[in-house]
Scaffold this motif. Structure first.
Motif, mmCIF file in Angstrom:
data_model
loop_
_atom_site.group_PDB
_atom_site.id
_atom_site.type_symbol
_atom_site.label_atom_id
_atom_site.label_comp_id
_atom_site.label_asym_id
_atom_site.label_seq_id
_atom_site.Cartn_x
_atom_site.Cartn_y
_atom_site.Cartn_z
ATOM 1 N N SER A 157 -1.041 6.330 -0.191
ATOM 2 C CA SER A 157 -0.140 6.524 -1.322
ATOM 3 C C SER A 157 -0.986 6.735 -2.578
ATOM 4 N N ARG A 158 -0.397 7.318 -3.583
ATOM 5 C CA ARG A 158 -1.136 7.544 -4.831
ATOM 6 C C ARG A 158 -1.597 6.231 -5.447
ATOM 7 N N GLU A 159 -0.790 5.214 -5.315
ATOM 8 C CA GLU A 159 -1.156 3.907 -5.876
ATOM 9 C C GLU A 159 -2.385 3.339 -5.171
ATOM 10 N N ARG A 160 -2.402 3.441 -3.848
ATOM 11 C CA ARG A 160 -3.561 2.925 -3.102
ATOM 12 C C ARG A 160 -4.801 3.766 -3.369
ATOM 13 N N ALA A 173 -6.154 2.696 -6.657
ATOM 14 C CA ALA A 173 -6.832 1.404 -6.529
ATOM 15 C C ALA A 173 -8.184 1.571 -5.846
#
Length: 79
Positions: A41-44, A47
């Motif tokens: 995902s873009r969030e991962r 991070a």
């Protein structure tokens, strides 16, 4: 030189046995690389990139390091 003689020199530790090897022809076994794809995902991914930046290494290197560490840990736990 026979292998048993080389083993003896190595075990005694009095002589550098590397002089008996042609280091120009040395290669790492199973060091060939293969490209893999990873969906995140873009969030991962953000991070992951932040952690790589914090450690001052590339994203690829960080993933490789984490995979290697995890596999070593799993291997140790299986023993």
């Amino acid at each position: 030189m026979k292998a048993k003689d080389l083993d003896k020199l190595f075990d005694e530790g009095e002589e550098d046995v590397l002089q008996y090897f042609d280091l120009a022809r040395v290669r790492r076994v199973n060091s060939e690389r293969e490209l893999v794809e990873l969906d995140l995902s873009r969030e991962r991914l953000a991070a992951l990139d932040a952690e790589a930046t914090r450690l001052n290494i590339s994203r690829d290197r960080l993933i490789s390091q984490w995979v290697r560490e995890r596999l070593e840990k799993a291997s140790t736990a299986a023993e």
